[in-house]
Design an enzyme around this catalytic site. Structure first.
Site, PDB file in Angstrom:
ATOM      1  N   LYS A  93       0.859  -1.181   0.000  1.00 49.08           N
ATOM      2  CA  LYS A  93       0.000   0.000   0.000  1.00 49.08           C
ATOM      3  C   LYS A  93       0.894   1.229   0.000  1.00 49.08           C
ATOM      4  CE  LYS A  93      -4.506   0.916   0.481  1.00 49.08           C
ATOM      5  NZ  LYS A  93      -5.678   0.222  -0.047  1.00 49.08           N
ATOM      6  N   VAL A 197     -20.851   0.060  -5.484  1.00 49.79           N
ATOM      7  CA  VAL A 197     -21.016  -1.360  -5.153  1.00 49.79           C
ATOM      8  C   VAL A 197     -22.441  -1.628  -4.655  1.00 49.79           C
ATOM      9  CG1 VAL A 197     -20.219  -3.268  -3.715  1.00 49.79           C
ATOM     10  CG2 VAL A 197     -18.575  -1.591  -4.551  1.00 49.79           C
TER      11      VAL A 197
HETATM   12  P1  NAD Z   1     -18.980   4.806  -3.292  1.00 53.07           P
HETATM   13  O1  NAD Z   1     -18.276   6.026  -2.845  1.00 53.07           O
HETATM   14  O2  NAD Z   1     -19.370   4.668  -4.725  1.00 53.07           O
HETATM   15  O3  NAD Z   1     -20.299   4.575  -2.435  1.00 53.07           O
HETATM   16  C1  NAD Z   1     -20.405   4.846  -1.078  1.00 53.07           C
HETATM   17  C2  NAD Z   1     -21.842   5.266  -0.829  1.00 53.07           C
HETATM   18  O4  NAD Z   1     -21.996   5.421   0.565  1.00 53.07           O
HETATM   19  C3  NAD Z   1     -22.208   6.596  -1.499  1.00 53.07           C
HETATM   20  O5  NAD Z   1     -23.442   6.483  -2.179  1.00 53.07           O
HETATM   21  C4  NAD Z   1     -22.297   7.564  -0.318  1.00 53.07           C
HETATM   22  O6  NAD Z   1     -23.254   8.589  -0.523  1.00 53.07           O
HETATM   23  C5  NAD Z   1     -22.710   6.624   0.788  1.00 53.07           C
HETATM   24  N1  NAD Z   1     -22.414   7.107   2.124  1.00 53.07           N
HETATM   25  C6  NAD Z   1     -21.364   7.847   2.544  1.00 53.07           C
HETATM   26  N2  NAD Z   1     -21.469   8.074   3.863  1.00 53.07           N
HETATM   27  C7  NAD Z   1     -22.585   7.444   4.273  1.00 53.07           C
HETATM   28  C8  NAD Z   1     -23.224   7.298   5.518  1.00 53.07           C
HETATM   29  N3  NAD Z   1     -22.746   7.873   6.615  1.00 53.07           N
HETATM   30  N4  NAD Z   1     -24.350   6.551   5.579  1.00 53.07           N
HETATM   31  C9  NAD Z   1     -24.862   5.981   4.469  1.00 53.07           C
HETATM   32  N5  NAD Z   1     -24.310   6.098   3.255  1.00 53.07           N
HETATM   33  C10 NAD Z   1     -23.185   6.820   3.165  1.00 53.07           C
HETATM   34  O7  NAD Z   1     -18.054   3.582  -2.829  1.00 53.07           O
HETATM   35  P2  NAD Z   1     -18.097   2.092  -3.366  1.00 53.07           P
HETATM   36  O8  NAD Z   1     -17.081   1.944  -4.431  1.00 53.07           O
HETATM   37  O9  NAD Z   1     -19.510   1.694  -3.607  1.00 53.07           O
HETATM   38  O10 NAD Z   1     -17.537   1.320  -2.096  1.00 53.07           O
HETATM   39  C11 NAD Z   1     -18.361   1.081  -0.969  1.00 53.07           C
HETATM   40  C12 NAD Z   1     -17.528   0.474   0.151  1.00 53.07           C
HETATM   41  O11 NAD Z   1     -16.945  -0.746  -0.295  1.00 53.07           O
HETATM   42  C13 NAD Z   1     -16.360   1.353   0.598  1.00 53.07           C
HETATM   43  O12 NAD Z   1     -16.186   1.177   1.976  1.00 53.07           O
HETATM   44  C14 NAD Z   1     -15.179   0.782  -0.152  1.00 53.07           C
HETATM   45  O13 NAD Z   1     -13.968   0.987   0.528  1.00 53.07           O
HETATM   46  C15 NAD Z   1     -15.523  -0.700  -0.172  1.00 53.07           C
HETATM   47  N6  NAD Z   1     -14.943  -1.416  -1.299  1.00 53.07           N
HETATM   48  C16 NAD Z   1     -15.227  -1.045  -2.570  1.00 53.07           C
HETATM   49  C17 NAD Z   1     -14.664  -1.756  -3.632  1.00 53.07           C
HETATM   50  C18 NAD Z   1     -14.970  -1.390  -5.057  1.00 53.07           C
HETATM   51  O14 NAD Z   1     -14.710  -2.187  -5.953  1.00 53.07           O
HETATM   52  N7  NAD Z   1     -15.535  -0.232  -5.324  1.00 53.07           N
HETATM   53  C19 NAD Z   1     -13.811  -2.846  -3.394  1.00 53.07           C
HETATM   54  C20 NAD Z   1     -13.555  -3.204  -2.060  1.00 53.07           C
HETATM   55  C21 NAD Z   1     -14.121  -2.483  -1.021  1.00 53.07           C
END
Ligand code: NAD
Length: 367
Positions: A93, A197
């Site tokens: 990382k 996601v």
């Molecule tokens: P994203 O930023 O597209 O979506 C996050 C969503 O959460 C947004 O719609 C945002 O408005 C919402 N949000 C933020 N704060 C909030 C709160 N307090 N309460 C409710 N909703 C809230 O992110 P993503 O890519 O969908 O990823 C989601 C999670 O999964 C993250 O924690 C990320 O680290 C993890 N993750 C994502 C991936 C990936 O492929 N994108 C892979 C591994 C892990």
């Protein structure tokens, strides 16, 4: 894997290599460039399984020790995530210290790319917090050791659909254990955070006939999920009062904590967010004692790293999806191991990750 108990007094005097000793980190690269303002740390935790891969996070850390602690913790997490996902990757990382809105520039990113390149492929970078695919394109000007590039550059593009598919199959494996059947039909599922996601996940589970509840801070996303997938909106102050079967955290980390666990009524926790347990040991044991089946986050959300792994081999989405489908079997094995050994699921996942690394380390030693 070898870990060392280090006394706090020893750590105070040896805050860098002392911290590396704790989880046997292999290498740290401290990067500085006065001209561009670049201050970064690249951490390589373990390369037994392959080159270390993990995103670069840009964050305005209050001090260097905070940045160091973060990069050591995150790189170790990548070792476990890739190992348990069956990938030939180690854990690494990087963190760039500074406010992305103020100090990120082409020159700073390219200088960072030169540092990544200097490691000769031992560390491969990708996107993380405050970094995007355009930033990866810039870093790529200085090094080939970048993944997570846009599709029009031959990259794997947005990993979210693959991540969501992994969460979906993991949820089915968890349901099989908790309810005796892996169908999600009729199951009441709360998805917290319907971003990239979460929204794909809502699509999968609603198609299977689940009753879906959603909450997000973004009203447009809620509207979309309600209109398109017939999901039900739950206000913030009611979300942990729901009587549900499955809780899917897909927004923030640390939502499984003392407060939420005092209210949460569900049989399964399975979602995409990283670091869902506020305190891994404490809350991992607490969920177990409450009879809640916790699918370990780094197992569930491995679709993202699986997706970039296939980019290294010449990207093919079918192969990435086929690998993500294996998360079903991995989740099932972890649940069975935890049951047989009477240990929390997070501990079973860690054991399985460590066993793979230890066994491959032995064959690596053979000429
Ligand atoms: P994203 O930023 O597209 O979506 C996050 C969503 O959460 C947004 O719609 C945002 O408005 C919402 N949000 C933020 N704060 C909030 C709160 N307090 N309460 C409710 N909703 C809230 O992110 P993503 O890519 O969908 O990823 C989601 C999670 O999964 C993250 O924690 C990320 O680290 C993890 N993750 C994502 C991936 C990936 O492929 N994108 C892979 C591994 C892990």
């Amino acid at each position: 894997m070898e870990v060392k108990e280090i006394k706090n007094s020893t750590l105070a005097q040896n805050p860098v290599i002392g911290q590396m000793l704790v989880n046997n980190h292999e290498q740290l690269l401290f990067c500085n460039d006065n001209a561009t303002g670049l201050k970064a740390i690249i951490a390589i935790h373990n390369t037994v399984l392959g080159p270390s891969l993990g995103g670069t996070r840009m964050w305005n850390y209050t001090n260097e020790m905070e940045a160091l602690t973060d990069v050591l913790r995150l790189s170790r997490g990548m070792t476990y995530k890739s190992s348990v996902a069956g990938l030939n990757l180690g854990g690494g990382k990087a963190v760039i210290i500074g406010d992305a809105a103020k100090v990120k520039s082409e020159a700073l990113l390219r200088r960072f790319g030169k540092f990544v390149n200097s490691l000769g492929g031992k560390y491969i970078t990708a996107e993380d917090v405050a970094m995007n695919s355009r930033d990866m394109e810039i870093i790529k000007m200085e090094t080939d050791y970048v993944s997570g590039l846009p599709e029009n550059m031959g990259g794997s593009g947005d990993p979210s659909p693959v991540t969501a598919y992994g969460v979906y199959v993991s949820m089915k494996a968890s349901a099989k254990e908790a309810f005796g059947i892996d169908s999600l039909e009729g199951k009441k599922i709360f998805v917290q955070g319907i971003g990239n996601v979460g929204m794909h996940l809502v699509e999968y589970i609603s198609k299977e006939g689940a009753k879906v509840y959603v909450y997000d801070i973004n009203e447009d996303r809620i509207k979309n999920a309600v209109e398109k997938y017939n999901a039900e909106f739950v206000p913030a102050d009611k979300m942990f009062d729901l009587d549900i079967d499955i809780y899917a955290p897909c927004a923030l980390g640390a939502t499984v904590n003392d407060e939420t666990l005092s209210k949460l009524k569900c049989r399964v926790i399975c979602g995409a967010a990283n670091n869902q347990l506020a305190d891994e040991k404490k809350h991992g044991e607490l969920v177990m004692s409450k009879g809640i089946l916790y699918a370990p986050d780094f197992v569930v959300n491995a679709g993202g790293i699986i997706n970039v792994y296939y980019e290294l081999e010449g990207y093919n989405r079918e192969r990435a999806m086929a690998h993500a489908e294996k998360i079903y079997g991995t989740t099932w094995n972890i649940i069975q191991t935890a049951k047989t050994q009477n240990i929390p699921t997070y501990a079973a996942a860690n054991k399985i990750a460590e066993q793979r690394i230890e066994s491959i380390a032995k064959i690596n030693a053979v000429l």
